[in-house]
Design an enzyme around this catalytic site. Structure first.
Site, PDB file in Angstrom:
ATOM      1  N   GLU A  36       0.725  -1.071   0.251  1.00 32.72           N
ATOM      2  CA  GLU A  36       0.170  -0.037  -0.175  1.00 32.72           C
ATOM      3  C   GLU A  36       0.854   1.186   0.080  1.00 32.72           C
ATOM      4  O   GLU A  36       0.648   2.226   0.847  1.00 32.72           O
ATOM      5  CB  GLU A  36      -0.873  -0.022   1.155  1.00 32.72           C
ATOM      6  CG  GLU A  36      -2.058  -1.085   1.190  1.00 32.72           C
ATOM      7  CD  GLU A  36      -2.979  -1.154   2.251  1.00 32.72           C
ATOM      8  OE1 GLU A  36      -2.854  -0.411   3.191  1.00 32.72           O
ATOM      9  OE2 GLU A  36      -4.038  -1.943   1.979  1.00 32.72           O
TER      10      GLU A  36
ATOM     11  N   GLU B  32      -4.755  -8.372  -0.415  1.00 29.42           N
ATOM     12  CA  GLU B  32      -5.638  -8.468   0.793  1.00 29.42           C
ATOM     13  C   GLU B  32      -7.040  -8.300   0.303  1.00 29.42           C
ATOM     14  O   GLU B  32      -7.444  -7.428  -0.347  1.00 29.42           O
ATOM     15  CB  GLU B  32      -5.323  -7.195   1.499  1.00 29.42           C
ATOM     16  CG  GLU B  32      -3.913  -7.275   2.229  1.00 29.42           C
ATOM     17  CD  GLU B  32      -3.765  -6.148   3.026  1.00 29.42           C
ATOM     18  OE1 GLU B  32      -4.582  -5.253   3.500  1.00 29.42           O
ATOM     19  OE2 GLU B  32      -2.503  -5.779   3.366  1.00 29.42           O
TER      20      GLU B  32
END
Length: 575
Positions: free
Chosen positions: A187, A306
């Site tokens: 991220e 994820e």
């Protein structure tokens, strides 16, 4: 969301490579040149990236362990064991993602040395997973916001630390099985940077990561490398940026990664999105279509590093109603299969209880596992409310067959009789008053019985038959800007809450919607017989101005309640 993406930077990067991504992959595979060299043969490990991705499905995250701050057990999970990976393999998982926060044990100044003991622990955990014949994705996790995010203001130091970190990782794992993959950064985000800077900086990190790993030799010369979009968001513009980077690298041994937690209002229960409705479903199908069109249809694998729901947390059950959770996971598996995307369940401890190695909710696990290979039938709800204060009448649910056919209904080992206990007309399933009378028994408030709708394939859909009456609220006073509203739930369950001022404007932290975020601003306390309005709600409420609350319950009941703050005191009045 539209993004301003200056053509000057993108144009310069596009000039590097004029060929489509699919042609680059095909050409490099054929030539076997530079970083596109054929991978070293290893028994049981496919050579092509898409074939490796297929062998990795499904995947699971060792969340909140080696990525926890400041150490492995700081966020509540026990140390990882080999038995953990044995359990995952036995349940059908074929790969694991092992997030690591390297700053936990790393010098903050050059040469940014990683503590040998910590590196040894990471290698031990990775080796345990590999020994169980699992593929492993090893990454750089919370480092992304701890120090990588400062790259716009501290470019040279961040880049030096980033390359040093990956040099050390690559050296340690250079001869590990090709079932080990490296993911450049989790991220990635950049503080105080415009869109053009973010594109340039992430491209620099990804290409630097690629260069460092490839030059380290050994199996790293052809190891599959995983590259993220900004913040791992599956936005079309961000995936296009990543595709451009991947084109420039001319390397077939690459995999794209993004994350997916569903349509945000549904994922946290805000703005009235309590159901897995058409809007939520369209967001999902559109997202997977973008992954497919941008990458997998062109032979470039995608690792959904994820996925889950943001508010799915065993310590705060009920934020998203359980049946809606099941429908979400059933659909994610279907979309991933259609798009050939590898799914990695984010698990920080809410799915697998790591002390006992037992799954917290076997039905949720069963639904997730079933979705890897087939569809399951569901229904408009898993809750059927039978009011105690009125005569029992038939209740109807809408079936979502998802390509299956209904085999029938069961109560335990007893099959209910069609015509007498239930009827089916098209997609309408009706439970008769006769059947409901038996199922509610002595009509105690709450769940009286559970029946199963079984389909031609997939897992059954469990339906809770509940005796209820309309909830009853009482007046209350509170201090320190919080309020506990005495509530007789009478078998009902809270779904959401609206809050508005007399002029109709929204009251509470989310001033763009009257429906406030569940748990953050309102939460039920069923054992205590109360609805709690925590400080977070009142901190955003104007003092002295009455707020009308509307509590929505899953039975369909709606109750209004008025609250007013005055200094440190709060009063609540039932309508």
């Amino acid at each position: 969301m539209d993004r301003t993406r200056p053509l000057s930077w993108r144009g310069r990067l596009r000039q590097v490579v004029a060929l489509p991504l699919a042609l680059v992959v095909a050409g490099v595979l054929a030539s076997g040149t530079a970083s596109g060299a054929a991978p070293e043969a290893e028994p049981g490990v496919p050579s092509g990236a898409m074939a490796v991705a297929a062998a990795m499905q499904p995947s699971w995250n060792l969340g909140n362990s080696l990525d926890a701050i400041p150490d492995e057990t700081a966020w509540g999970n026990p140390p990882a064991t080999r038995e953990l990976f044995e359990t995952l393999r036995a349940q059908g998982f074929r790969s694991v993602r092992i997030p690591v926060t390297w700053s936990n044990a790393q010098s903050t100044t050059a040469p940014y040395t990683i503590d040998a003991k910590f590196m040894g622990r990471v290698k031990q955990v990775v080796d345990w997973a590999l020994a169980e014949n699992l593929y492993v994705v090893l990454n750089m996790h919370h480092d992304s916001w701890q120090w990588i995010a400062t790259m716009p203001a501290d470019h040279d130091n961040v880049l030096a630390r980033f390359t040093s970190t990956w040099t050390q990782i690559a050296t340690t794992f250079g001869h590990s099985s090709r079932r080990l993959l490296f993911e450049s950064v989790n991220e990635p985000t950049f503080t105080n940077a415009d869109d053009a800077q973010k594109v340039r900086l992430l491209n620099e990190l990804n290409t630097s990561f690629h260069r460092v790993v490839r030059q380290s030799g050994g199996r790293n010369a052809t190891r599959l490398l995983v590259l993220p979009t900004q913040v791992c968001t599956p936005d079309q513009g961000l995936m296009d940026d990543l595709a451009t980077t991947m084109e420039s690298l001319r390397d077939p041994n690459l995999m794209a990664t993004v994350h997916f937690y569903g349509f945000w209002p549904f994922s946290v229960n805000i703005a009235g999105f309590t159901r897995f409705d058409e809007t939520v479903q369209k967001d999902m199908t559109d997202t997977f279509a973008r992954m497919r069109d941008t990458f997998t249809s062109k032979g470039v694998p995608v690792y959904l590093g994820e996925y889950a729901l943001l508010a799915y947390d065993y310590t705060r059950p009920g934020i998203i109603e359980r049946g809606e959770v099941l429908k979400y996971f059933e659909a994610v598996g279907n979309e991933a299969r259609k798009s050939k995307v590898v799914t990695a369940l984010w698990d920080a401890g809410s799915f697998l209880e790591r002390h006992t190695l037992q799954w917290r909710d076997p039905d949720v696990l069963a639904q997730i596992k079933s979705s890897w290979t087939t569809r399951s039938g569901t229904a408009s709800s898993d809750l059927v409310f039978v009011p105690k204060s009125t005569p029992i009448t038939a209740k109807t649910l809408t079936l979502n067959l998802n390509g299956t056919s209904l085999r029938g209904l069961w109560h335990g080992d007893t099959r209910l009789r069609e015509g007498r206990d239930y009827t089916v007309s098209g997609d309408q399933l009706t439970l008769t008053a006769t059947a409901l009378t038996k199922l509610v028994g002595d009509r105690a408030y709450g769940v009286n019985s559970t029946i199963e709708a079984r389909f031609s394939r997939g897992v059954p859909w469990r339906i809770n038959v509940i005796t209820n009456d309309a909830p009853v609220l009482s007046d209350a006073t509170g201090t320190a800007n919080s309020l506990t509203v005495p509530t007789r739930f009478q078998g009902d369950q809270l779904a959401t809450m609206e809050a508005e001022y007399a002029d109709g404007s929204a009251a509470g932290p989310a001033n763009w919607t009257r429906f406030q975020e569940f748990y953050t601003t309102v939460r039920p306390d069923y054992p205590g017989g109360a609805i709690v309005l925590p400080p977070a709600f009142f901190e955003a409420v104007r003092e002295g101005e009455p707020v009308t609350l509307t509590f929505h319950f899953w039975s369909g009941a709606e109750l209004t309640y008025q609250v007013t703050t005055s200094g440190a005191s709060v009063t609540g009045t039932a309508s």
